[in-house]
Design a protein around this motif. Sequence first.
Motif, mmCIF file in Angstrom:
data_model
loop_
_atom_site.group_PDB
_atom_site.id
_atom_site.type_symbol
_atom_site.label_atom_id
_atom_site.label_comp_id
_atom_site.label_asym_id
_atom_site.label_seq_id
_atom_site.Cartn_x
_atom_site.Cartn_y
_atom_site.Cartn_z
ATOM 1 N N VAL A 196 -4.418 13.224 -9.129
ATOM 2 C CA VAL A 196 -5.203 12.169 -8.374
ATOM 3 C C VAL A 196 -5.785 11.862 -10.416
ATOM 4 O O VAL A 196 -6.150 12.806 -10.989
ATOM 5 C CB VAL A 196 -6.653 12.836 -7.946
ATOM 6 N N HIS A 215 -9.227 10.267 -11.594
ATOM 7 C CA HIS A 215 -10.877 9.437 -11.156
ATOM 8 C C HIS A 215 -10.699 7.869 -11.953
ATOM 9 O O HIS A 215 -12.299 7.650 -11.693
ATOM 10 C CB HIS A 215 -11.223 10.253 -11.583
ATOM 11 N N ASP A 269 0.736 -1.239 -0.185
ATOM 12 C CA ASP A 269 -0.297 0.344 0.362
ATOM 13 C C ASP A 269 0.729 1.484 0.401
ATOM 14 O O ASP A 269 2.572 1.075 0.641
ATOM 15 C CB ASP A 269 -0.941 -0.119 0.974
ATOM 16 N N TRP A 281 -0.845 2.213 -6.912
ATOM 17 C CA TRP A 281 -0.496 3.447 -7.126
ATOM 18 C C TRP A 281 0.779 3.405 -8.159
ATOM 19 O O TRP A 281 1.559 2.660 -7.737
ATOM 20 C CB TRP A 281 -0.005 4.099 -5.983
ATOM 21 N N PRO A 316 -5.293 6.957 -7.734
ATOM 22 C CA PRO A 316 -6.857 7.091 -6.914
ATOM 23 C C PRO A 316 -7.378 8.259 -6.609
ATOM 24 O O PRO A 316 -6.536 7.926 -5.390
ATOM 25 C CB PRO A 316 -7.686 5.767 -7.473
ATOM 26 N N PRO A 317 -8.355 8.454 -6.141
ATOM 27 C CA PRO A 317 -9.064 9.303 -5.541
ATOM 28 C C PRO A 317 -8.695 9.153 -3.864
ATOM 29 O O PRO A 317 -8.742 9.898 -3.266
ATOM 30 C CB PRO A 317 -10.244 9.087 -5.825
ATOM 31 N N ALA A 318 -9.148 7.522 -3.799
ATOM 32 C CA ALA A 318 -8.965 6.868 -2.241
ATOM 33 C C ALA A 318 -8.010 7.440 -1.799
ATOM 34 O O ALA A 318 -7.754 7.637 -0.635
ATOM 35 C CB ALA A 318 -9.701 5.782 -2.407
ATOM 36 N N LEU A 319 -7.146 7.733 -2.313
ATOM 37 C CA LEU A 319 -5.763 7.932 -1.960
ATOM 38 C C LEU A 319 -4.686 9.357 -1.682
ATOM 39 O O LEU A 319 -3.919 9.528 -1.535
ATOM 40 C CB LEU A 319 -4.301 6.392 -2.951
ATOM 41 N N ASP A 354 -9.030 0.095 -9.280
ATOM 42 C CA ASP A 354 -8.172 -0.280 -8.290
ATOM 43 C C ASP A 354 -8.419 0.698 -7.113
ATOM 44 O O ASP A 354 -6.882 1.592 -6.919
ATOM 45 C CB ASP A 354 -6.930 -0.738 -8.297
ATOM 46 N N PRO A 355 -8.113 0.939 -5.945
ATOM 47 C CA PRO A 355 -8.493 1.854 -5.301
ATOM 48 C C PRO A 355 -7.285 2.068 -4.663
ATOM 49 O O PRO A 355 -7.071 2.818 -3.150
ATOM 50 C CB PRO A 355 -9.609 2.060 -4.196
ATOM 51 N N ASN A 356 -6.413 1.246 -4.606
ATOM 52 C CA ASN A 356 -4.834 0.368 -4.056
ATOM 53 C C ASN A 356 -3.954 0.433 -4.455
ATOM 54 O O ASN A 356 -2.404 1.018 -4.293
ATOM 55 C CB ASN A 356 -5.152 -0.450 -2.966
#
Length: 305
Positions: A239, A241, A166, A249, A200-203, A245-247
């Motif tokens: 970012v 969008h 991560d 990078w 991604p936006p989650a990070l 995959d939200p994890n």
Amino acid sequence: MAISRSQLLKELLPGLNALFGLEYARYGEEHKEIYDIETSERSFEEETKLSGFGAAPVKSEGAAIAYDNAQEAWTARYTHETIAMGFSITEEAVEDNLYDSLSSRYTKALARGMAYTKQVKAAAILNTAFTGSGNPTYGDGQVLCSTAHPLVSGGTNSNRPTTGVDLNETALENAVIQIAAWTDERGLLIAAKPKKLVIPPALMFVATRLLETNLRVGTNDNDINALKNNGSIPEGYTVNHFLTDPNAWFLLTDVPNGLKHFVRTAMSTGMDGDFDTGNVRYKARERYSFGVSDPLGIYGSPGSS
């Protein structure tokens, strides 16, 4: 099939307060943060990676000089796709609409659909960067982010961690160190450096804490943030969008000829009317390709889950 009055019943009657559903804001041209953009005049483009020479050996006094060979390593191909879409409206639907210009509203929707498609196609290169069923391989026979990009010298380069991790301080530091150890096809160090973090936006909040705070994140020590202090990722983060995959990078590097977007034909629009039916037709069309020449243009991790 043309859009007719039967599909626009509410717009033909008085008393309608508002039309909505086509006015949403849209994300910008996020592919420009990732890809080098070039134009093309052919149906496809090819780029060949070359292998230079190895380290020079010692020449003994009176001995003949040693000769080395150079060669082509592999070739990357960009095949352009034609992306097009259109719509048609009946003459009667245009005449009887009470509230707005149908063509104005739906041409905006057409532009939105075309722009969305481009961003999905651009992000697909990263979304399929790791080993998986159906994921593409590139000129060296490996997926984009692999631990075993083969070299002419017999060694390999790795542009991902051995085990997915991560996004955190240690993972970024290890990535910077790993990138610094990359070599060319003959095993000579290439002084590669990361430029920009793609997430991604989650990070986005994790990235802000890691790259923009002066002190180390999540510790009780009063240590400096070495990533920021050293300028390890000089262009910060962006970012995207459309990453699925939200994890996962990625780090873009300064290795030339990495991720490229070729524009074969820029966006064009057209309109014409059908004499017999009176229908009006609108279309949008463009041709382009996204791809990778040198996988060392990027480093990526799928995350730990």
